[in-house]
Scaffold this motif. Structure first.
Motif, PDB file in Angstrom:
ATOM      1  N   VAL A  11      22.897 -40.227 123.334  1.00  0.00           N
ATOM      2  CA  VAL A  11      21.696 -40.999 123.854  1.00  0.00           C
ATOM      3  C   VAL A  11      20.787 -40.561 122.381  1.00  0.00           C
ATOM      4  O   VAL A  11      21.481 -39.517 121.708  1.00  0.00           O
ATOM      5  CB  VAL A  11      20.389 -40.538 124.645  1.00  0.00           C
ATOM      6  CG1 VAL A  11      20.838 -40.645 125.758  1.00  0.00           C
ATOM      7  CG2 VAL A  11      20.698 -38.738 124.296  1.00  0.00           C
ATOM      8  N   VAL A  12      19.951 -41.842 121.616  1.00  0.00           N
ATOM      9  CA  VAL A  12      19.198 -41.225 120.530  1.00  0.00           C
ATOM     10  C   VAL A  12      18.444 -40.136 119.677  1.00  0.00           C
ATOM     11  O   VAL A  12      18.712 -39.467 118.835  1.00  0.00           O
ATOM     12  CB  VAL A  12      18.836 -42.173 120.182  1.00  0.00           C
ATOM     13  CG1 VAL A  12      18.978 -43.735 119.422  1.00  0.00           C
ATOM     14  CG2 VAL A  12      17.468 -42.674 120.982  1.00  0.00           C
ATOM     15  N   GLN A  13      18.279 -39.340 121.357  1.00  0.00           N
ATOM     16  CA  GLN A  13      17.582 -38.105 120.826  1.00  0.00           C
ATOM     17  C   GLN A  13      18.206 -36.891 120.927  1.00  0.00           C
ATOM     18  O   GLN A  13      17.743 -35.952 120.388  1.00  0.00           O
ATOM     19  CB  GLN A  13      16.422 -37.757 122.005  1.00  0.00           C
ATOM     20  CG  GLN A  13      14.757 -39.119 122.573  1.00  0.00           C
ATOM     21  CD  GLN A  13      16.231 -40.371 123.084  1.00  0.00           C
ATOM     22  OE1 GLN A  13      17.257 -40.277 123.214  1.00  0.00           O
ATOM     23  NE2 GLN A  13      15.225 -41.129 124.029  1.00  0.00           N
ATOM     24  N   ALA A  14      19.041 -37.167 121.026  1.00  0.00           N
ATOM     25  CA  ALA A  14      20.434 -35.631 120.892  1.00  0.00           C
ATOM     26  C   ALA A  14      20.484 -35.320 120.389  1.00  0.00           C
ATOM     27  O   ALA A  14      20.510 -36.169 118.415  1.00  0.00           O
ATOM     28  CB  ALA A  14      21.408 -35.937 121.958  1.00  0.00           C
ATOM     29  N   PRO A  15      20.667 -33.524 119.560  1.00  0.00           N
ATOM     30  CA  PRO A  15      20.456 -32.818 119.047  1.00  0.00           C
ATOM     31  C   PRO A  15      22.351 -33.000 118.105  1.00  0.00           C
ATOM     32  O   PRO A  15      22.891 -31.842 118.187  1.00  0.00           O
ATOM     33  CB  PRO A  15      20.520 -31.504 118.669  1.00  0.00           C
ATOM     34  CG  PRO A  15      19.772 -31.667 120.370  1.00  0.00           C
ATOM     35  CD  PRO A  15      19.946 -32.919 120.972  1.00  0.00           C
ATOM     36  N   ARG A  46      24.677 -38.594 114.055  1.00  0.00           N
ATOM     37  CA  ARG A  46      25.047 -40.304 114.488  1.00  0.00           C
ATOM     38  C   ARG A  46      26.019 -40.581 113.765  1.00  0.00           C
ATOM     39  O   ARG A  46      26.319 -40.613 112.536  1.00  0.00           O
ATOM     40  CB  ARG A  46      23.316 -41.053 113.929  1.00  0.00           C
ATOM     41  CG  ARG A  46      22.299 -40.083 114.444  1.00  0.00           C
ATOM     42  CD  ARG A  46      22.068 -40.602 115.706  1.00  0.00           C
ATOM     43  NE  ARG A  46      21.299 -39.442 116.206  1.00  0.00           N
ATOM     44  CZ  ARG A  46      21.498 -38.777 116.747  1.00  0.00           C
ATOM     45  NH1 ARG A  46      22.227 -38.775 117.534  1.00  0.00           N
ATOM     46  NH2 ARG A  46      20.545 -37.950 117.415  1.00  0.00           N
ATOM     47  N   GLU A  81      18.429 -28.425 125.641  1.00  0.00           N
ATOM     48  CA  GLU A  81      18.342 -29.419 125.409  1.00  0.00           C
ATOM     49  C   GLU A  81      18.760 -30.595 125.885  1.00  0.00           C
ATOM     50  O   GLU A  81      19.019 -31.645 126.455  1.00  0.00           O
ATOM     51  CB  GLU A  81      17.746 -29.508 123.959  1.00  0.00           C
ATOM     52  CG  GLU A  81      16.981 -30.751 123.704  1.00  0.00           C
ATOM     53  CD  GLU A  81      16.806 -31.059 122.085  1.00  0.00           C
ATOM     54  OE1 GLU A  81      16.445 -31.438 121.332  1.00  0.00           O
ATOM     55  OE2 GLU A  81      16.763 -29.390 121.340  1.00  0.00           O
ATOM     56  N   LEU A 102      18.585 -33.875 128.448  1.00  0.00           N
ATOM     57  CA  LEU A 102      18.726 -35.068 127.822  1.00  0.00           C
ATOM     58  C   LEU A 102      19.823 -36.168 127.723  1.00  0.00           C
ATOM     59  O   LEU A 102      20.390 -36.717 128.097  1.00  0.00           O
ATOM     60  CB  LEU A 102      18.932 -34.915 126.195  1.00  0.00           C
ATOM     61  CG  LEU A 102      18.332 -34.957 124.971  1.00  0.00           C
ATOM     62  CD1 LEU A 102      18.119 -34.354 124.013  1.00  0.00           C
ATOM     63  CD2 LEU A 102      16.721 -36.113 125.446  1.00  0.00           C
ATOM     64  N   ARG A 134      16.708 -26.871 112.964  1.00  0.00           N
ATOM     65  CA  ARG A 134      17.610 -27.750 113.979  1.00  0.00           C
ATOM     66  C   ARG A 134      18.130 -27.136 113.871  1.00  0.00           C
ATOM     67  O   ARG A 134      18.737 -26.328 113.318  1.00  0.00           O
ATOM     68  CB  ARG A 134      17.458 -29.102 113.733  1.00  0.00           C
ATOM     69  CG  ARG A 134      17.935 -29.172 112.485  1.00  0.00           C
ATOM     70  CD  ARG A 134      18.234 -31.074 112.610  1.00  0.00           C
ATOM     71  NE  ARG A 134      18.011 -31.525 113.358  1.00  0.00           N
ATOM     72  CZ  ARG A 134      18.923 -33.114 113.273  1.00  0.00           C
ATOM     73  NH1 ARG A 134      19.327 -33.228 111.874  1.00  0.00           N
ATOM     74  NH2 ARG A 134      19.113 -33.824 113.617  1.00  0.00           N
TER      75      ARG A 134
END
Length: 313
Positions: free
Chosen positions: A89-93, A96, A137, A141, A218
């Motif tokens: 998922v794009v929100q995952a830390p 990309r 987190e 997610l 982060r």
């Protein structure tokens, strides 16, 4: 039980200049710009290239690459990681995935460049707490798993039964005498875990400090080829077991963490048993060509799990 901090990078990294010209051209075509500089990166044990590259247009990219003919397992890991990374998922830390080059022999993955560094080792407790928060987190997610379990790896758990023959037992005695003395008990725990750690969370499966990058704002978890679907606390227990190498007592952290504080004692114990069993089985089965740095890290991590298990027992 021996406890020491081994080198946290494999010994068979490939320089960008050693890539075949056609692979360089393929990666540059994939990225749409020429590579003008490349710096090999520490952390992790995959054989092959792991480098931050600078493009002629000023962009920074992380590239990893391996050759199937020389390192078929690593190349297979890269191909699986590409499939997994495309589906996170794009929100995952996580970094990309920008693209994949694959000519059937060489496979290269290009990821966004993450500004950060490996966590300090020995662990700084505050950094460890930040990574634990990131693990929490990820669970939020990645539950339920966004990836079909059929394309994922099997959990890297278990192996004590494979160490019961005479030769393997003798090899284990050199690495971990305490484990040999308790081998029947360890085999029994492993055998009783018929369907261990069931759940619907996508887990990293290799959550150690050499697969984490930290910056002031982060924490990013990298290298996902060993992902599997299971109970949400598994990555946290794995990460906490590694803290033993830094002299950090993982138990107070486990008692405080949301994903582990309500577990029955056997749930953590069983995971530590199967985790250490996989590591020792892999080391004992390794041939003379295996990367010594990787094996040293596996032995150290197995000892860290056994130390925590010994204290709990």
């Amino acid at each position: 039980m021996r406890m020491e901090m081994p080198r946290a990078t494999g010994g068979r990294r490939l320089a960008w200049a050693a890539l075949p010209a056609e692979v360089v051209v393929g990666v540059e075509r994939l990225l749409g710009a020429e590579v003008v500089a490349a710096v090999s990166q520490p952390g992790g044990f995959s054989e092959g290239l792991a480098a931050r590259v600078r493009l002629a247009d000023g962009r920074g990219v992380f590239v990893k690459a391996a050759q199937s003919a020389r390192a078929p397992a690593v190349a297979g890991f890269h191909r699986r990681e590409a499939v997994i990374s495309e589906r996170l998922v794009v929100q995952a830390p996580v970094p990309r995935l920008l693209g994949v080059y694959d000519d059937g022999d060489w496979v290269a993955l290009a990821f966004e460049e993450i500004e950060g560094r490996l966590p300090a080792q020995p662990w700084r407790v505050e950094e460890l707490r930040r990574v634990l928060e990131t693990a929490d987190e990820l669970v939020a997610l990645l539950t339920p798993s966004p990836i079909d379990e059929r394309i994922l790896a099997r959990p890297r758990l278990g192996g004590w039964q494979a160490l019961t023959s005479h030769r393997e037992r003798d090899a284990l005695a050199v690495l971990a005498p305490w484990a040999v003395d308790r081998l029947d008990e360890l085999v029994g725990v492993e055998a009783a875990a018929v369907s261990p750690f069931a759940g619907d969370t996508l887990l990293h499966g290799d959550l150690y400090p050499f697969n984490v990058l930290v910056s002031p704002d982060r924490v990013v978890v990298v290298d996902w080829p060993h992902a599997w679907v299971g109970a949400p606390y598994c990555d946290v227990v794995t990460l906490l077991s590694s803290a033993r190498l830094s002299g950090v007592d993982p138990q107070p952290l486990a008692d405080a963490h949301r994903l582990t504080r309500h577990l029955a004692p056997g749930q953590i114990d069983d995971l530590l048993v199967l985790h250490a069993g996989f590591l020792f089985k892999t080391v004992v089965a390794a041939g003379p060509s295996a990367d010594r740095y990787l094996l040293d890290m596996m032995v150290a991590l197995a000892h860290a799990s056994l130390r925590w298990l010994h204290e709990r027992w």
